[in-house]
Design a protein around this motif. Structure first.
Motif, PDB file in Angstrom:
ATOM      1  N   GLY A  61      46.350  38.278  36.947  1.00 35.80           N
ATOM      2  CA  GLY A  61      46.518  37.083  37.796  1.00 35.80           C
ATOM      3  C   GLY A  61      46.482  34.982  37.996  1.00 35.80           C
ATOM      4  O   GLY A  61      45.503  35.486  36.570  1.00 35.80           O
TER       5      GLY A  61
ATOM      6  N   SER B 107      45.657  32.614  44.880  1.00 37.68           N
ATOM      7  CA  SER B 107      45.038  34.412  44.593  1.00 37.68           C
ATOM      8  C   SER B 107      44.493  34.914  46.199  1.00 37.68           C
ATOM      9  O   SER B 107      44.231  35.988  46.045  1.00 37.68           O
ATOM     10  CB  SER B 107      43.642  34.619  43.686  1.00 37.68           C
ATOM     11  N   ILE B 179      47.192  40.071  48.367  1.00 35.29           N
ATOM     12  CA  ILE B 179      48.108  39.414  47.589  1.00 35.29           C
ATOM     13  C   ILE B 179      48.803  39.898  45.880  1.00 35.29           C
ATOM     14  O   ILE B 179      47.507  40.168  45.544  1.00 35.29           O
ATOM     15  CB  ILE B 179      48.983  38.706  48.091  1.00 35.29           C
ATOM     16  N   GLY B 180      49.549  39.502  45.373  1.00 37.64           N
ATOM     17  CA  GLY B 180      49.766  39.838  43.445  1.00 37.64           C
ATOM     18  C   GLY B 180      50.831  39.898  43.484  1.00 37.64           C
ATOM     19  O   GLY B 180      52.463  40.275  44.266  1.00 37.64           O
ATOM     20  N   PRO B 181      51.403  39.231  42.304  1.00 38.07           N
ATOM     21  CA  PRO B 181      52.901  39.141  42.126  1.00 38.07           C
ATOM     22  C   PRO B 181      53.351  40.561  41.320  1.00 38.07           C
ATOM     23  O   PRO B 181      54.766  40.654  42.112  1.00 38.07           O
ATOM     24  CB  PRO B 181      52.494  38.736  40.439  1.00 38.07           C
ATOM     25  N   SER B 182      53.173  41.625  41.305  1.00 36.79           N
ATOM     26  CA  SER B 182      53.580  43.332  42.114  1.00 36.79           C
ATOM     27  C   SER B 182      53.830  43.222  43.248  1.00 36.79           C
ATOM     28  O   SER B 182      55.191  44.377  43.220  1.00 36.79           O
ATOM     29  CB  SER B 182      52.987  44.072  40.745  1.00 36.79           C
ATOM     30  N   VAL B 184      55.406  41.568  45.423  1.00 35.04           N
ATOM     31  CA  VAL B 184      56.659  40.348  45.208  1.00 35.04           C
ATOM     32  C   VAL B 184      58.144  41.911  45.478  1.00 35.04           C
ATOM     33  O   VAL B 184      58.307  42.494  44.054  1.00 35.04           O
ATOM     34  CB  VAL B 184      57.100  39.104  44.513  1.00 35.04           C
ATOM     35  N   HIS B 239      53.563  38.221  50.543  1.00 31.80           N
ATOM     36  CA  HIS B 239      53.497  39.216  49.274  1.00 31.80           C
ATOM     37  C   HIS B 239      52.450  38.528  48.183  1.00 31.80           C
ATOM     38  O   HIS B 239      52.284  38.962  47.339  1.00 31.80           O
ATOM     39  CB  HIS B 239      54.627  39.862  48.605  1.00 31.80           C
ATOM     40  N   ALA B 240      52.676  37.372  48.065  1.00 27.09           N
ATOM     41  CA  ALA B 240      52.123  36.532  46.490  1.00 27.09           C
ATOM     42  C   ALA B 240      52.495  34.903  46.480  1.00 27.09           C
ATOM     43  O   ALA B 240      53.300  34.621  47.286  1.00 27.09           O
ATOM     44  CB  ALA B 240      53.494  36.734  45.156  1.00 27.09           C
ATOM     45  N   ARG B 242      51.403  30.847  44.048  1.00 28.46           N
ATOM     46  CA  ARG B 242      51.066  30.663  43.158  1.00 28.46           C
ATOM     47  C   ARG B 242      51.594  29.394  42.984  1.00 28.46           C
ATOM     48  O   ARG B 242      52.296  28.411  44.109  1.00 28.46           O
ATOM     49  CB  ARG B 242      51.920  31.111  41.447  1.00 28.46           C
ATOM     50  N   ILE B 256      56.693  35.705  37.603  1.00 28.71           N
ATOM     51  CA  ILE B 256      56.759  36.841  39.476  1.00 28.71           C
ATOM     52  C   ILE B 256      57.922  37.846  38.789  1.00 28.71           C
ATOM     53  O   ILE B 256      57.876  39.231  39.475  1.00 28.71           O
ATOM     54  CB  ILE B 256      56.863  35.886  40.418  1.00 28.71           C
TER      55      ILE B 256
END
Lengths: 360, 360
Positions: A61, B107, B179-182, B184, B239-240, B242, B256
């Motif tokens: 991240g 983050s 939350i985090g990229p994965s 999404v 969900h994410a 950035r 992403i």
């Protein structure tokens, strides 16, 4: 340079990298490795992740998410610009990890997590980077810390000396630990965990091309176990700990004398200095008191705990040559005085600049 | 460069510094400022402490001791090597603080503490350093974070480009934030908080000596308030997040798409780009999608919360020009597709290296 440091060959399989094609045989850093695109990702995937392997880093991240034990946090940072990058007894990678681990440890913290920020020079061999990064990974595992997040920037050829590394670190200070420079008081005994000036003279011997009967190795090492032993043995009698790096033991003692407004007396005959280091210092006109260490701990301890702390230090391999080297006095506040070998006293002035540039 | 950035004169009273005497009138960095001796202390005392003023830093231990609120910690690091150091709309100092604040904020963390590591070049004017450091202090106060510990190294003239800065940051993630990229998923709506490519083109316009009717300013800004508003408005539907810095929005979307194994569709007509930035990109043959931002937030939000998050973004001055710019799809996983102005679709490939070196 000793064989074990310099000829060790880092094998990297480049077959699945998207390296710029002309560089396939001898891949080097290109500007794009700092661009946040595919080349950046590749460096992370093939080089940093395997070397630093841990689940937090693998999350990749913008920030690492960690769950530290409860307690006060210690936070520290250091940038490493040492030249040469590979030296007898270590690499810039070992330094970058141990340096920040040690800053946390002497604050009374248990070091837990590190961040790593690289500034790489265009053209820097990727195998050299791999060696450095692998040493960082090994040093982190040895010190029980995880490198959980990082960043890489690339600067044009001719800038940046190959590789600069910043590490920042987070540790947790147990509730019962309360130490700090300002808590040092008159009558405290000063202990040093072993021989001084090894790191600085290891670097200088390479730079100056000096040859000695026995090679001078850097003392670069993690002090977290040693610091924990000192705290355990001395408990509330331990008033402060320091790792005397650039500026050497002399700078550390001046700092403590200033912070606690006390005087310090050092017994010159008690200062542990290896014969080869002593000879090298004489040759170059350097005072070992002001030459850098990277794996030595200085402790300021109430007299009633001095013997226990000395014994605790000597029980650890990194403290086998520990010595009581001086004491804190109420007289001559902020001043450092040495009892010399010939029985006289001399005032040791604070260094204005530094004896040895780029030592860490 | 605009007047407000470049002609602002930093007044420093050097009368009580121990500067090397020949430098009194125009003091510059010397190697000794990185040596851990008196010159180092002086830089800290006269320059860093007043600019960063806070009690933790004033303790000047090897590590800062802090007591964060309970919760998961976010930990982030970034090194800044931008050239030039002073640019329209900001300085390397603003970037160094906001960059790490933003990595923490996206983050899901509330940024709390920063560390600062400097690599200075011998001969760098101390007034320039003071301007940078004062901008860091002001940016930190604006973002509600404290710079609690630091380190300075000096490298020889001709290395290091004046000043590199590493910042590492610690923040706390509230328990309900996850939350985090994965996380999404297909159907998520993608929002961007404002115009893209401002920072990159501000830097490029200076480097290339381009003149436009209206100056292009960097968008360098702290995103912590905006991120908090997004999380409040969208709660578990966010969900994410950035902040698309180097590599631009394009690199972020690719990241992403890769992390979540989804496809992404971007509506090119919805991408907010200032006319001057658009013109500059055309002139230099750059795609604004891949040009750096330093104060923009991209959010990936379930469709039911998209309007609320858009309204929340627009309620803040840094999100006034927020737009919905695309959506996440199950088709073409890991691929980024743009609906173009002329109604066609085009695949936007991942950049291998970077369009603009040394942008942050």
């Amino acid at each position: 340079m000793p064989e074990e440091t310099m000829s060790e060959d880092t094998k990297i399989d480049f077959s699945n990298w998207t390296c710029p094609l002309p560089l396939q045989d001898y891949p080097t850093i290109v500007m794009g490795h700092g661009g946040g695109g595919k080349l950046s990702s590749e460096l992370v995937e093939h080089l940093f992740l395997p070397a630093f392997r841990n689940e937090t880093l693998a999350g990749l991240g913008d920030a690492a998410v960690i769950q530290p034990p409860a307690g006060r946090l210690a936070l520290s940072t250091d940038t490493f610009v040492v030249q040469p990058l590979f030296f007898p007894g270590g690499t810039i990678g070992d330094l970058a990890v141990n340096g920040t681990v040690n800053d946390l440890a002497v604050s009374g913290a248990r070091p837990l997590y590190l961040t790593a920020g690289f500034v790489l020079e265009e053209g820097f061999p990727i195998t050299d980077l791999a060696r450095i990064v692998q040493r960082m990974g090994a040093s982190a595992r040895a010190a029980g810390v995880q490198i959980v997040t990082g960043d890489t920037k690339v600067v044009e050829r001719g800038h940046g000396d190959g590789c600069y590394i910043n590490t920042a670190g987070v540790g947790v200070i147990p509730d019962h630990v309360n130490i700090g420079p300002s808590l040092v008081r008159p009558e405290d005994v000063i202990l040093v965990s072993g021989t001084i000036a090894d790191h600085g003279m290891a670097i200088m011997s390479v730079r100056e091309g000096l040859e000695f009967d026995s090679a001078i190795l850097s003392d670069c090492a993690p002090l977290n176990e040693l610091a924990a032993l000192v705290l355990e043995a001395g408990s509330q009698h331990v008033h402060a700990m320091r790792d005397p790096t650039r500026g050497g033991l002399g700078a550390t003692l001046h700092e403590i004398a200033g912070a606690a407004k006390v005087g310090i007396v050092v017994e010159e005959t008690q200062l542990p200095v290896r014969p080869a280091v002593h000879a090298a210092c004489e040759l170059l006109g350097l005072d070992p008191m002001f030459v850098a260490n990277e794996g030595k701990l200085a402790a300021f301890v109430a007299p009633e705990a001095a013997d226990a702390v000395l014994a605790a230090m000597r029980s650890h391999k990194l403290g086998a040559e520990a010595q009581i080297i001086g004491r804190v006095v109420a007289e001559h506040p902020r001043m450092l005085v040495a009892h010399t070998r010939i029985g006289s006293n001399r005032v040791i002035p604070e260094q204005i600049g530094e004896q040895l540039p780029r030592i860490c």
